[in-house]
Design a protein around this motif. Structure first.
Motif, PDB file in Angstrom:
ATOM      1  N   ARG A  78      -8.714  15.058  10.287  1.00  0.00           N
ATOM      2  CA  ARG A  78      -9.683  14.019   9.934  1.00  0.00           C
ATOM      3  C   ARG A  78     -10.902  14.644   9.256  1.00  0.00           C
ATOM      4  O   ARG A  78     -11.378  14.145   8.235  1.00  0.00           O
ATOM      5  CB  ARG A  78     -10.109  13.245  11.177  1.00  0.00           C
ATOM      6  N   GLY A  79     -11.412  15.723   9.814  1.00  0.00           N
ATOM      7  CA  GLY A  79     -12.564  16.393   9.206  1.00  0.00           C
ATOM      8  C   GLY A  79     -12.257  16.902   7.809  1.00  0.00           C
ATOM      9  O   GLY A  79     -13.102  16.812   6.904  1.00  0.00           O
ATOM     10  N   PHE A  80     -11.055  17.431   7.628  1.00  0.00           N
ATOM     11  CA  PHE A  80     -10.607  17.922   6.326  1.00  0.00           C
ATOM     12  C   PHE A  80     -10.621  16.793   5.295  1.00  0.00           C
ATOM     13  O   PHE A  80     -11.137  16.941   4.176  1.00  0.00           O
ATOM     14  CB  PHE A  80      -9.206  18.513   6.513  1.00  0.00           C
ATOM     15  N   VAL A  81     -10.063  15.639   5.660  1.00  0.00           N
ATOM     16  CA  VAL A  81     -10.022  14.503   4.733  1.00  0.00           C
ATOM     17  C   VAL A  81     -11.431  13.969   4.470  1.00  0.00           C
ATOM     18  O   VAL A  81     -11.793  13.668   3.326  1.00  0.00           O
ATOM     19  CB  VAL A  81      -9.106  13.390   5.279  1.00  0.00           C
ATOM     20  N   GLU A  82     -12.237  13.869   5.510  1.00  0.00           N
ATOM     21  CA  GLU A  82     -13.588  13.331   5.337  1.00  0.00           C
ATOM     22  C   GLU A  82     -14.457  14.251   4.477  1.00  0.00           C
ATOM     23  O   GLU A  82     -15.320  13.774   3.725  1.00  0.00           O
ATOM     24  CB  GLU A  82     -14.230  13.072   6.697  1.00  0.00           C
ATOM     25  N   ALA A  88      -7.160  14.364  -5.325  1.00  0.00           N
ATOM     26  CA  ALA A  88      -6.706  13.418  -6.341  1.00  0.00           C
ATOM     27  C   ALA A  88      -6.587  12.012  -5.759  1.00  0.00           C
ATOM     28  O   ALA A  88      -6.966  11.025  -6.407  1.00  0.00           O
ATOM     29  CB  ALA A  88      -5.358  13.867  -6.911  1.00  0.00           C
ATOM     30  N   THR A  89      -6.082  11.902  -4.548  1.00  0.00           N
ATOM     31  CA  THR A  89      -5.898  10.600  -3.908  1.00  0.00           C
ATOM     32  C   THR A  89      -7.233   9.907  -3.679  1.00  0.00           C
ATOM     33  O   THR A  89      -7.382   8.705  -3.970  1.00  0.00           O
ATOM     34  CB  THR A  89      -5.160  10.779  -2.569  1.00  0.00           C
ATOM     35  N   LEU A  90      -8.208  10.633  -3.171  1.00  0.00           N
ATOM     36  CA  LEU A  90      -9.508  10.027  -2.880  1.00  0.00           C
ATOM     37  C   LEU A  90     -10.263   9.713  -4.164  1.00  0.00           C
ATOM     38  O   LEU A  90     -10.955   8.683  -4.248  1.00  0.00           O
ATOM     39  CB  LEU A  90     -10.310  10.941  -1.957  1.00  0.00           C
ATOM     40  N   ILE A 105       0.846  -1.184   0.000  1.00  0.00           N
ATOM     41  CA  ILE A 105       0.000   0.000   0.000  1.00  0.00           C
ATOM     42  C   ILE A 105       0.886   1.240   0.000  1.00  0.00           C
ATOM     43  O   ILE A 105       1.967   1.248   0.606  1.00  0.00           O
ATOM     44  CB  ILE A 105      -0.956   0.006   1.213  1.00  0.00           C
ATOM     45  N   ALA A 106       0.450   2.257  -0.704  1.00  0.00           N
ATOM     46  CA  ALA A 106       1.134   3.554  -0.680  1.00  0.00           C
ATOM     47  C   ALA A 106       0.593   4.371   0.475  1.00  0.00           C
ATOM     48  O   ALA A 106      -0.617   4.393   0.726  1.00  0.00           O
ATOM     49  CB  ALA A 106       0.927   4.288  -1.996  1.00  0.00           C
ATOM     50  N   SER A 107       1.491   5.032   1.170  1.00  0.00           N
ATOM     51  CA  SER A 107       1.105   5.941   2.247  1.00  0.00           C
ATOM     52  C   SER A 107       1.256   7.364   1.733  1.00  0.00           C
ATOM     53  O   SER A 107       2.365   7.814   1.424  1.00  0.00           O
ATOM     54  CB  SER A 107       1.992   5.722   3.467  1.00  0.00           C
ATOM     55  N   ILE A 108       0.126   8.062   1.617  1.00  0.00           N
ATOM     56  CA  ILE A 108       0.101   9.409   1.044  1.00  0.00           C
ATOM     57  C   ILE A 108       0.351  10.422   2.158  1.00  0.00           C
ATOM     58  O   ILE A 108      -0.475  10.581   3.064  1.00  0.00           O
ATOM     59  CB  ILE A 108      -1.250   9.685   0.358  1.00  0.00           C
ATOM     60  N   CYS A 109       1.482  11.093   2.085  1.00  0.00           N
ATOM     61  CA  CYS A 109       1.890  12.012   3.151  1.00  0.00           C
ATOM     62  C   CYS A 109       1.799  13.449   2.641  1.00  0.00           C
ATOM     63  O   CYS A 109       2.791  14.023   2.173  1.00  0.00           O
ATOM     64  CB  CYS A 109       3.304  11.686   3.607  1.00  0.00           C
ATOM     65  N   SER A 110       0.620  14.003   2.705  1.00  0.00           N
ATOM     66  CA  SER A 110       0.408  15.368   2.220  1.00  0.00           C
ATOM     67  C   SER A 110      -0.862  15.919   2.843  1.00  0.00           C
ATOM     68  O   SER A 110      -1.797  15.167   3.144  1.00  0.00           O
ATOM     69  CB  SER A 110       0.277  15.388   0.698  1.00  0.00           C
ATOM     70  N   ALA A 111      -0.873  17.229   3.014  1.00  0.00           N
ATOM     71  CA  ALA A 111      -2.084  17.907   3.469  1.00  0.00           C
ATOM     72  C   ALA A 111      -2.589  18.889   2.423  1.00  0.00           C
ATOM     73  O   ALA A 111      -3.472  19.694   2.720  1.00  0.00           O
ATOM     74  CB  ALA A 111      -1.811  18.650   4.787  1.00  0.00           C
ATOM     75  N   HIS A 112      -2.043  18.820   1.200  1.00  0.00           N
ATOM     76  CA  HIS A 112      -2.502  19.753   0.170  1.00  0.00           C
ATOM     77  C   HIS A 112      -3.883  19.331  -0.319  1.00  0.00           C
ATOM     78  O   HIS A 112      -4.081  18.167  -0.693  1.00  0.00           O
ATOM     79  CB  HIS A 112      -1.527  19.803  -0.999  1.00  0.00           C
ATOM     80  N   PRO A 113      -4.839  20.235  -0.358  1.00  0.00           N
ATOM     81  CA  PRO A 113      -6.208  19.852  -0.750  1.00  0.00           C
ATOM     82  C   PRO A 113      -6.290  19.174  -2.106  1.00  0.00           C
ATOM     83  O   PRO A 113      -7.066  18.225  -2.275  1.00  0.00           O
ATOM     84  CB  PRO A 113      -6.958  21.189  -0.752  1.00  0.00           C
ATOM     85  N   LEU A 114      -5.522  19.624  -3.092  1.00  0.00           N
ATOM     86  CA  LEU A 114      -5.593  19.010  -4.414  1.00  0.00           C
ATOM     87  C   LEU A 114      -4.981  17.610  -4.415  1.00  0.00           C
ATOM     88  O   LEU A 114      -5.447  16.725  -5.130  1.00  0.00           O
ATOM     89  CB  LEU A 114      -4.914  19.896  -5.454  1.00  0.00           C
ATOM     90  N   ALA A 116     -13.543  13.386   1.094  1.00  0.00           N
ATOM     91  CA  ALA A 116     -14.093  12.070   0.768  1.00  0.00           C
ATOM     92  C   ALA A 116     -15.549  12.199   0.331  1.00  0.00           C
ATOM     93  O   ALA A 116     -15.982  11.579  -0.647  1.00  0.00           O
ATOM     94  CB  ALA A 116     -13.965  11.125   1.958  1.00  0.00           C
ATOM     95  N   ALA A 117     -16.286  13.004   1.060  1.00  0.00           N
ATOM     96  CA  ALA A 117     -17.693  13.205   0.702  1.00  0.00           C
ATOM     97  C   ALA A 117     -17.817  13.842  -0.683  1.00  0.00           C
ATOM     98  O   ALA A 117     -18.692  13.481  -1.479  1.00  0.00           O
ATOM     99  CB  ALA A 117     -18.382  14.075   1.748  1.00  0.00           C
ATOM    100  N   GLY A 118     -16.924  14.780  -0.984  1.00  0.00           N
ATOM    101  CA  GLY A 118     -16.988  15.464  -2.267  1.00  0.00           C
ATOM    102  C   GLY A 118     -16.574  14.610  -3.446  1.00  0.00           C
ATOM    103  O   GLY A 118     -16.930  14.905  -4.593  1.00  0.00           O
ATOM    104  N   THR A 119     -15.815  13.557  -3.179  1.00  0.00           N
ATOM    105  CA  THR A 119     -15.338  12.695  -4.267  1.00  0.00           C
ATOM    106  C   THR A 119     -16.077  11.367  -4.335  1.00  0.00           C
ATOM    107  O   THR A 119     -15.814  10.564  -5.240  1.00  0.00           O
ATOM    108  CB  THR A 119     -13.837  12.395  -4.093  1.00  0.00           C
ATOM    109  N   GLY A 120     -16.963  11.129  -3.383  1.00  0.00           N
ATOM    110  CA  GLY A 120     -17.676   9.852  -3.355  1.00  0.00           C
ATOM    111  C   GLY A 120     -16.832   8.701  -2.849  1.00  0.00           C
ATOM    112  O   GLY A 120     -17.141   7.527  -3.109  1.00  0.00           O
ATOM    113  N   PHE A 121     -15.786   9.024  -2.109  1.00  0.00           N
ATOM    114  CA  PHE A 121     -14.938   7.957  -1.581  1.00  0.00           C
ATOM    115  C   PHE A 121     -15.541   7.407  -0.289  1.00  0.00           C
ATOM    116  O   PHE A 121     -15.837   8.164   0.640  1.00  0.00           O
ATOM    117  CB  PHE A 121     -13.523   8.474  -1.309  1.00  0.00           C
ATOM    118  N   PRO A 122     -15.728   6.084  -0.178  1.00  0.00           N
ATOM    119  CA  PRO A 122     -16.349   5.506   1.023  1.00  0.00           C
ATOM    120  C   PRO A 122     -15.405   5.508   2.220  1.00  0.00           C
ATOM    121  O   PRO A 122     -14.252   5.067   2.114  1.00  0.00           O
ATOM    122  CB  PRO A 122     -16.689   4.076   0.588  1.00  0.00           C
ATOM    123  N   LEU A 123     -15.875   6.000   3.359  1.00  0.00           N
ATOM    124  CA  LEU A 123     -15.021   6.132   4.531  1.00  0.00           C
ATOM    125  C   LEU A 123     -14.550   4.796   5.078  1.00  0.00           C
ATOM    126  O   LEU A 123     -13.531   4.740   5.774  1.00  0.00           O
ATOM    127  CB  LEU A 123     -15.751   6.920   5.624  1.00  0.00           C
TER     128      LEU A 123
END
Length: 428
Positions: A72-76, A36-38, A23-32, A79-86
């Motif tokens: 966590r809230g930022f990522v979630e 892209a990751t989600l 698995i890749a571990s994505i180490c970034s806090a940049h919104p884009l 996730a909601a905006g991209t349709g990624f399941p939590l």
């Protein structure tokens, strides 16, 4: 645990049974990058592991201004905006220990580290890298292995208590401290030390004893990864690629610790075949961060050149000029990392593999410059000849329609191109 965390917790067991994935571990806090990751995870129906570091996110805010709960809230939200399941999301904390406060006496620094890991575990982060290797103000220059392990066990005890208090998920732990310099090496690279097998085995054993002395045997059973140096690194203009033959003995040592896989830091910019070989050899967790924001910067600078052609406006400062101004005004995040003449430093500020420009994207002036650039381009479709000229690495995706030729989608596409390389490697 979420289903994703349960799968992640079994990564070493799967390898011991003959599995070869990672698995890749994505180490970034940049919104884009997060978007892209989600999006990438949603398209492929894949688990996504996103990590924050101790300096980036902590109970005091870190350099992003975010606590673990806020991150966590930022990522979630994304996730909601991209349709990624939590239930496919794994959140991790990297280098959790006293590093942000190592200028303080050890007792005080460890109290702050304990408060930080309490915040991480309490916010539901389920992958925790315990790193207490750094010397604090009143420590000797090099800490004994037993001291490092004892401090790590102390932090694990705090995390375990936080999970009991909040009713959260039991975390998995990553141990080990033999890592490259965060953000890349400072000097030119001509060789790289590979962790000695005996050192990896000793890391596991001293941590096992330290956990057991605190009655944390059940927590140690959830330790699944050891951070080692497989012989990969990047500097400002250099990359050392993985050479499997140099790590043969280290790889063989995994047979003596079937509970673990290796975690490899600074895998950014590795050739695709090197990443695949790392996963094949048991480096099942591949950390990547600067390469993603480097790819984003490439696309932003390309779009700046395109905007000069499509929407010329003498009153609009181009993005490289704006970033040069921002970085010169606040040199703290690049000056000690970029040696050389003023011209050499200028090139490194913008183009170094270390990508320390990433610390400046959240600044108000940088945000204003990006907003002006994206407003100038809008949602128009950018002519393919301009993409070929200024974003040639994306043309192969634009041609068959995999990447829509708009500014936002080209930014996402540049990051996705790197994510694709890691997906191919970790699905080996």
């Amino acid at each position: 645990m979420t289903v994703a965390t349960e799968r992640f917790a079994g990564i070493a067991t799967q390898r011991a049974a003959g599995g070869k994935g990672g698995i890749a571990s994505i180490c970034s806090a940049h919104p884009l990058v997060i978007e892209a990751t989600l999006r990438h995870g949603a398209v492929h129906g894949a688990d996504v592991l996103i990590e924050a570091t101790c300096n980036q996110v902590n109970h005091e805010g870190g350099y992003t201004g975010m606590t673990p709960a806020a991150f966590r809230g930022f990522v979630e939200t994304h996730a909601a905006g991209t349709g990624f399941p939590l239930d496919r999301l794994i959140l991790g904390g990297d280098h959790l220990g006293p590093n942000p406060w190592k200028h303080l006496p050890a007792a005080e620094a460890m109290r702050k580290a304990a408060a930080m890991i309490d915040a991480y575990a309490g916010a539901g982060f389920t992958k925790l890298h315990l790193d207490t290797s750094m010397a604090c103000a009143d420590d000797p220059a090099a800490l004994a292995d037993e001291t490092i392990a004892a401090r790590a066990a102390d932090l694990a005890a705090v995390a375990e208590a936080a999970v009991v208090r909040t009713g959260g998920q039991k975390p998995v732990y990553i141990i080990g401290t033999e890592v490259p310099v965060p953000g890349g090496a400072l000097e030119a690279l001509d060789h790289m030390h590979v962790t000695e097998p005996a050192d990896a085995l000793r890391t596991v054993e001293v941590h096992r004893r330290a956990f057991s002395s605190l009655g944390l045997d059940a927590a140690f059973a959830r330790a699944i990864g050891v951070v080692v140096q497989p012989g990969v690194e990047f500097g400002n203009a250099d990359i050392i690629a993985y050479a499997p033959w140099k790590a043969t003995k280290l790889v063989a040592s995994l047979d003596s610790m079937p509970q673990f896989v290796f975690e490899a830091h600074s895998t950014d910019y590795q050739p695709a075949e090197a990443l695949t070989a790392l996963v094949r050899d048991g480096f099942a967790i591949l950390k990547v961060g600067p390469w993603l924001t480097f790819a984003l910067r490439e696309a932003l600078y390309g779009l700046s050149r395109i905007a000069d052609e499509l929407a010329p406006d003498p009153s609009r400062e181009n993005l490289p000029a704006a970033m040069e101004r921002v970085m010169l005004a606040s040199p703290g995040n690049w000056q000690k990392y970029y040696p050389g003449t003023p011209d050499e430093q200028r090139l490194q500020r913008h183009f170094s593999f270390s990508d320390r420009i990433r610390y400046y994207w959240p600044s108000p002036d940088a945000q204003h410059a990006i907003e002006a650039l994206l407003a100038a381009l809008g949602d128009r479709e950018i002519p393919r000849p301009l993409i070929s000229q200024y974003l040639a690495h994306l043309d192969a995706g634009v041609g068959p329609g995999r990447i829509k030729p708009t500014a936002h989608e080209l930014l996402i596409g540049s990051v996705t191109r790197v994510l694709d390389i890691y997906r191919d490697a970790t699905n080996a």
